[in-house]
Design a protein around this motif. Structure first.
Motif, short mmCIF file in Angstrom:
data_model
loop_
_atom_site.label_atom_id
_atom_site.label_comp_id
_atom_site.label_asym_id
_atom_site.label_seq_id
_atom_site.Cartn_x
_atom_site.Cartn_y
_atom_site.Cartn_z
N GLY A 11 0.82 -1.20 0.00
CA GLY A 11 0.00 0.00 0.00
C GLY A 11 0.85 1.25 0.00
N ARG A 15 -1.34 4.77 4.06
CA ARG A 15 -2.48 3.95 3.64
C ARG A 15 -2.03 2.49 3.62
NH1 ARG A 15 -7.18 2.47 3.89
NH2 ARG A 15 -8.43 2.14 2.04
N TYR A 17 -1.78 -1.54 3.80
CA TYR A 17 -2.56 -2.70 3.40
C TYR A 17 -1.63 -3.89 3.59
CZ TYR A 17 -5.42 -5.76 0.52
OH TYR A 17 -6.21 -6.80 0.09
N THR A 39 -5.47 -11.46 3.43
CA THR A 39 -5.24 -10.02 3.38
C THR A 39 -5.84 -9.37 4.61
OG1 THR A 39 -7.28 -9.63 2.16
CG2 THR A 39 -5.28 -9.95 0.85
N ASP A 41 -6.86 -5.20 5.85
CA ASP A 41 -6.88 -3.76 5.61
C ASP A 41 -7.34 -3.07 6.89
OD1 ASP A 41 -6.97 -1.21 4.65
OD2 ASP A 41 -8.43 -1.61 3.07
N THR A 44 -10.28 -0.07 6.93
CA THR A 44 -11.70 -0.26 6.68
C THR A 44 -12.39 -0.79 7.93
OG1 THR A 44 -11.34 -2.48 5.84
CG2 THR A 44 -11.40 -0.72 4.22
N ASN A 48 -12.65 -6.56 7.87
CA ASN A 48 -11.57 -5.99 7.09
C ASN A 48 -10.46 -6.97 6.76
OD1 ASN A 48 -10.59 -6.25 9.64
ND2 ASN A 48 -10.03 -4.12 9.92
#
Length: 113
Positions: A11, A15, A17, A39, A41, A44, A48
């Motif tokens: 990312g 930000r 990720y 994954t 994130d 979110t 997530n």
């Protein structure tokens, strides 16, 4: 070879990720890995993360050590998958009942004609 299950950062700047990877514990954070199993994130809200729980359990059974964050993600995703299984069974039953309901109104309509 000591294997760990950990986060690999991706990312943009500010930000983050993450990909959940199985890697040799001696390799760098964003370096070589064995397998990507999910994954995460953190930006979110709600659900997530996605994770192949079966693969995580397989690697843990082979001696891989998950990081603290990955351990909590595995626990969270296990709850989501166990909660989804009973609802999927009710979804299978729901279409059957709707088919019966559709068949029932058509039968009286034909007999009354």
């Amino acid at each position: 070879m000591a294997v760990s299950i950990r986060l690999r950062r991706e990312g943009a700047k500010n930000r983050p990720y993450y990909k959940i990877v199985v890697a040799d514990s001696r390799s760098p954070r964003d370096g070589k890995f064995i397998e990507i199993i999910g994954t995460y994130d953190p930006k979110t809200p709600g659900n997530n993360s996605s994770l192949k729980v079966e693969r995580a359990e397989y690697w843990i059974s082979k001696g891989a050590q998950p990081s603290d964050t990955v351990r909590s993600l595995i626990k969270k995703n296990k709850k989501v998958t166990t909660a989804a299984k009973p609802s999927s069974q009710s979804e299978r039953e729901a279409p059957q009942s709707t088919q019966e309901e559709v068949a029932s109104p058509s039968a009286p309509a034909e007999s009354s004609s």
